[in-house]
Design an enzyme around this catalytic site. Structure first.
Site, PDB file in Angstrom:
ATOM      1  N   LYS A 227      41.950  46.283  45.683  1.00 62.74           N
ATOM      2  CA  LYS A 227      40.554  46.039  45.293  1.00 62.74           C
ATOM      3  C   LYS A 227      39.640  45.833  46.499  1.00 62.74           C
ATOM      4  CE  LYS A 227      41.598  44.113  40.708  1.00 62.74           C
ATOM      5  NZ  LYS A 227      43.080  43.978  40.735  1.00 62.74           N
TER       6      LYS A 227
ATOM      7  N   HIS B  31      37.125  46.159  41.778  1.00 64.61           N
ATOM      8  CA  HIS B  31      37.906  45.811  40.592  1.00 64.61           C
ATOM      9  C   HIS B  31      37.602  46.838  39.511  1.00 64.61           C
ATOM     10  CE1 HIS B  31      39.965  43.870  37.487  1.00 64.61           C
ATOM     11  NE2 HIS B  31      39.482  42.652  37.540  1.00 64.61           N
TER      12      HIS B  31
ATOM     13  N   GLU C 189      46.426  33.120  42.204  1.00 65.99           N
ATOM     14  CA  GLU C 189      47.476  34.116  42.422  1.00 65.99           C
ATOM     15  C   GLU C 189      48.390  33.697  43.574  1.00 65.99           C
ATOM     16  OE1 GLU C 189      46.117  38.139  42.905  1.00 65.99           O
ATOM     17  OE2 GLU C 189      48.133  38.940  42.549  1.00 65.99           O
TER      18      GLU C 189
ATOM     19  N   HIS D 184      46.760  41.260  42.249  1.00 65.26           N
ATOM     20  CA  HIS D 184      45.541  41.420  41.452  1.00 65.26           C
ATOM     21  C   HIS D 184      44.354  41.249  42.407  1.00 65.26           C
ATOM     22  CE1 HIS D 184      43.214  41.743  37.841  1.00 65.26           C
ATOM     23  NE2 HIS D 184      42.681  40.542  37.968  1.00 65.26           N
TER      24      HIS D 184
ATOM     25  N   PHE E 223      40.376  37.842  31.942  1.00 63.70           N
ATOM     26  CA  PHE E 223      39.662  36.922  31.057  1.00 63.70           C
ATOM     27  C   PHE E 223      40.390  36.834  29.716  1.00 63.70           C
ATOM     28  CE2 PHE E 223      34.991  37.411  32.683  1.00 63.70           C
ATOM     29  CZ  PHE E 223      35.341  36.764  33.851  1.00 63.70           C
TER      30      PHE E 223
ATOM     31  N   CYS F 211      41.210  42.523  32.041  1.00 62.44           N
ATOM     32  CA  CYS F 211      41.521  43.080  33.359  1.00 62.44           C
ATOM     33  C   CYS F 211      42.998  43.367  33.557  1.00 62.44           C
ATOM     34  CB  CYS F 211      40.988  42.158  34.442  1.00 62.44           C
ATOM     35  SG  CYS F 211      39.201  41.960  34.302  1.00 62.44           S
TER      36      CYS F 211
END
Lengths: 378, 433
Positions: B356, B361, B335, B324, B419, B184
């Protein structure tokens, strides 16, 4: 910009020839037949991975279970490279080390796929059937074996190499470009140490489907790469391999008294549009830029019709009289790993005094050419 | 936009003495629309691109919503083809804006973040059917069907380098294109690779793209099986709610973004209009877990600090954070923790927003899309909102922007976390640091 020398200070190798430096040196020197399994995936031969005692490099069973074969091979080889570089126990060193990995991904559960395809044939509502069975039958953790960047992720988890990682995808070219990128980052002074390499599992029925489409797979028995010219002879035999190199700035390697296998010179790669003669032109141009004067060439030739003959021909012109060894004869074709595997093998040969300088050539089965050059230190 | 005040050659170097990297072209495709204008209008209006999935049947799925891009189509409708289509549209817009090179002749390399490529179910089914097998189907049957030659064109469709190859052919980029994944954070890594290549002097220009068109049943179900997705399907536009107390997962989105990066001196010399600068890139790996971040947040913190250091700037000079902000319980908590560690008390009053909330996402594309939106934020002096922030999470002391906010924005921190322990952060600015 002034450029620093880049040296190889660690090597991890896994292929049908075995694991580690010695096994590969012996396989390279020996004129014995290579390990080919013609039964398990018939009609396609494969060069299988050797039997590995995984605990030696991946101590936790839970880690082993969370990976599939291609990742286990890679994590294992990365561990060998760290051992070989003498940094395996140095947690601080590893936590600052960066990674560039070249690989694919997309592992399948072939039993689940087969059952779903069988069920879909007569399903009254195929969409609903697919949803239901994917939800119920897919192992949640299989996803982690499908994601390309999870080889790097597993190397971080198992070995603590946590500087940061970047994963390059794209078959043969990605392996060359991983080396190119790592070499230039170190040479330019951006970074001192990197682990670079990749892994590939040939023992996957699904990848055989992808490469059978297009007719790229050789069937039947083994035949040397440069002798697959007759009708129905051409194509590649996939090989399960993994190769990692620890690259380091010569000055920092010297400062920590590291064993130096060889020097890696700037790597050249390109991807002109494929047409008759384009491989010859591209390799010639890249060779000119890289400027090798090898006493040995390791070719990553695939065995695919046309381009293999073209490569062999141009090597005769570029390096007349220099012996050419096909990597595919040693370990099969392993796409992304081709260039790292060739480079690692070259570094071994140079460190053993069997060559002063080695050029590795790669010609991707669909696109992309590369020339990698390694030499002795002085 | 940045004015074009002349700068002496010394100032074309950054505070580390490296060539400055300018942005001269932007392109964007999301579920909100195609192009900068449509996206900016929708984003600042707080409009959502999340909707019920129409592309495939969603019967029985726990998550039935996504931010798919339905106005662009391919045949066959598979992830690599869609990803290529989105990338082409975004690249076209960026290159036209930059006025660089000539048509089909981009004078630099290609760095493209693409989703991992796999054969998909319709193609497996076609092979199974063509095999003529009436009993249990195995991969041997698919291999036999493949050997007929009827499906040869799918080889290129389902190998990893093809999207990049086709983009390279169409736009005439130079050299071997890099296809990459850092999960990501891939889109941010594509930009970082371009920045580094220009700084090293290997090229004067780079085309950096992040693209993702992988909303299909199996991709959706994979994330669902990891409990990563929101299941609040109704209403779809309310599902993605970053930093909210009732956030319950991310919503998959699609799209692409492209940036034309140039050596700033070369860009100025050719009279290009400079839209902004990529001032810094930072990254840090995390070996804690395959899908979760270190509990102390140290790698994310290190990535933010590395980006600030690379940019030669301090946290006090950041005007807003493009988060993010996935809307998963884990990400948003970590975050917020990471930002608080870097920005201290100031994090309570530093505007932060997650795109997002509106576009979902966009996975492989997210880092690039959000970098483009960050540069638009600078250009317009307006921070797009985080919609659906109705029930703030009291544990996160953040100044979440809930309505488009006008502000002088000189520097943006854009975060991407993924990830596999991937953390990549960018600092984008209107002027050199």
């Amino acid at each position: 910009m002034s450029q620093r020398d880049v040296v190889v200070t660690g090597i991890g190798l896994v292929s049908c020839a075995g694991e580690g430096v010695t096994a590969h040196l012996e396989a390279f020197v020996a004129d014995s037949p290579k390990v080919v399994d013609t039964e398990r995936f018939a009609p396609y031969p494969v060069h299988p991975a050797p039997v590995l005692v995984l605990d030696g490099q991946i101590p936790k069973k839970s880690d082993q279970r969370q990976m599939e074969a291609w990742q286990r091979l890679g994590v294992y080889a990365a561990g060998l490279a760290l051992d070989s570089a003498g940094v395996k126990q140095d947690a601080i060193f590893k936590s600052a080390m960066h990674l560039v990995v070249a690989c694919g991904g997309g592992e399948r559960d072939t039993a689940v796929d087969g059952a779903i395809l069988t069920g879909l044939r007569d399903a009254a509502d195929p969409g609903a059937y697919l949803n239901e069975h994917l939800q119920n039958d897919l192992r949640p953790t299989l996803f982690l074996a499908q994601l390309s960047n999870l080889l790097a992720g597993n190397i971080a988890i198992v070995h603590g190499v946590t500087g940061a990682s970047r994963t390059f995808m794209g078959e043969e070219a990605s392996g060359v470009d991983a080396l190119r990128n790592a070499q230039s980052r170190i040479a330019s002074g951006q970074i001192d140490t990197m682990l670079v390499g990749g892994s590939y599992s040939a023992e996957r029925p699904d990848v055989l489907v992808v490469h059978e489409m297009g007719g790229y797979l050789r069937k039947g028995d083994f035949r040397p790469v440069f002798e697959r010219e007759g009708e129905g002879e051409a194509g590649f035999i996939l090989g399960s391999t993994a190769a990692f190199l620890m690259l380091e700035a010569a000055e920092t390697a010297a400062a920590r008294d590291a064993r130096i296998f060889a020097r890696l010179l700037p790597v050249e790669s390109d991807r002109p549009r494929r047409e008759t003669g384009s491989v010859q032109r591209s390799l010639t141009a890249l060779w000119g830029k890289a400027g090798p004067k090898p006493d040995l060439v390791i070719s990553g030739a695939t065995g695919v019709e046309g381009i293999t003959t073209e490569e062999r021909g141009v090597l005769d012109e570029l390096a007349p009289g220099v012996p050419v060894t096909a990597l595919g004869d040693l370990a099969g074709h392993s796409l992304e790993v081709t260039a790292p595997l060739g480079a690692a093998l070259a570094a071994v040969l140079i460190s053993e005094g069997r060559a002063r300088e080695v050029a590795i050539t790669t010609v991707g089965h669909r696109r992309g050419e590369g020339v990698v050059r390694l030499s002795a230190l002085s | 936009m940045t004015n074009s005040s002349p700068r002496d050659s010394q100032s074309f170097r950054d505070s580390h003495g490296r060539p400055l990297v300018a942005v001269t072209g932007l392109g964007i495709v999301t579920s909100l629309g195609q192009g900068q204008a449509d996206n900016w209008a929708a984003l600042t209006a707080g409009r959502s691109g999340i909707h019920s999935i129409a592309r495939f049947p969603t019967d029985g799925l726990r998550t039935r919503i996504a931010g798919t891009v339905d106005f662009l189509d391919t045949d066959p409708l598979v992830a690599p083809a869609l990803s290529q289509r989105f990338a082409e549209e975004a690249a076209e817009e960026a290159i036209i804006q930059s006025c660089i090179g000539t048509k089909g002749n981009f004078p630099g390399a290609l760095f493209i973040a693409v989703p991992p490529v796999e054969m998909e179910w319709p193609q497996r089914q076609s092979l199974a059917q063509a095999s003529g097998q009436n009993g249990d189907i195995t991969y041997s049957d698919l291999q036999r069907a493949a050997s007929s030659g009827r499906f040869d064109s799918w080889h290129d469709l389902f190998i990893f380098a093809t999207v990049a190859d086709n983009i390279a052919d169409r736009f005439g980029t130079k050299g071997s294109p890099i296809s990459l994944s850092t999960a990501c954070s891939s889109g941010a890594t594509a930009i970082q690779l371009g920045v580094e290549a220009i700084r090293r002097g290997e090229m004067q220009a780079a085309l950096c793209i992040g693209t993702d068109g992988s909303v299909n049943p199996e991709s959706l179900i994979r994330f669902s099986l990891l409990s990563a997705l929101s299941t609040q399907n109704d209403p779809p536009e309310g599902a993605s709610k970053p930093f909210s107390k009732n956030r319950d997962g991310f919503v998959m989105g699609e799209g692409a973004a492209a940036l034309v990066l140039e050596n700033a001196e070369a860009a100025r010399a050719r009279g290009a209009r400079i839209l902004g600068y990529v001032l810094g890139c930072g990254e840090k790996g995390d070996g804690f877990h395959r899908t979760r971040s270190s509990p102390d947040g140290a790698p994310g913190i290190a990535a933010i600090r590395a980006a600030l250091h690379d940019a030669g700037t301090g946290p006090n000079l950041i005007d807003t954070i493009n988060a993010h902000g996935t809307s998963t319980p884990e990400n948003d908590k970590m975050e917020a923790l990471g930002c608080a560690a870097v920005f201290g008390e100031r994090i309570r009053t530093l505007p932060i927003s997650s795109n997002k909330s509106m576009i979902g996402h966009t996975l492989t594309a997210a880092g690039a899309i959000e970098a483009v939106i960050s540069l638009l934020t600078i250009a317009h002096g307006r921070i797009p909102p985080t919609i659906n922030y109705v029930v703030p999470d009291p544990a996160l002391s953040l100044d979440v922007v809930t309505k488009a906010r006008d502000a002088r924005v000189s520097r943006v921190l854009s975060n991407s976390f993924g990830f596999g322990g991937q953390n990549t952060c960018l600092v984008l600015g209107d002027e050199p640091a």
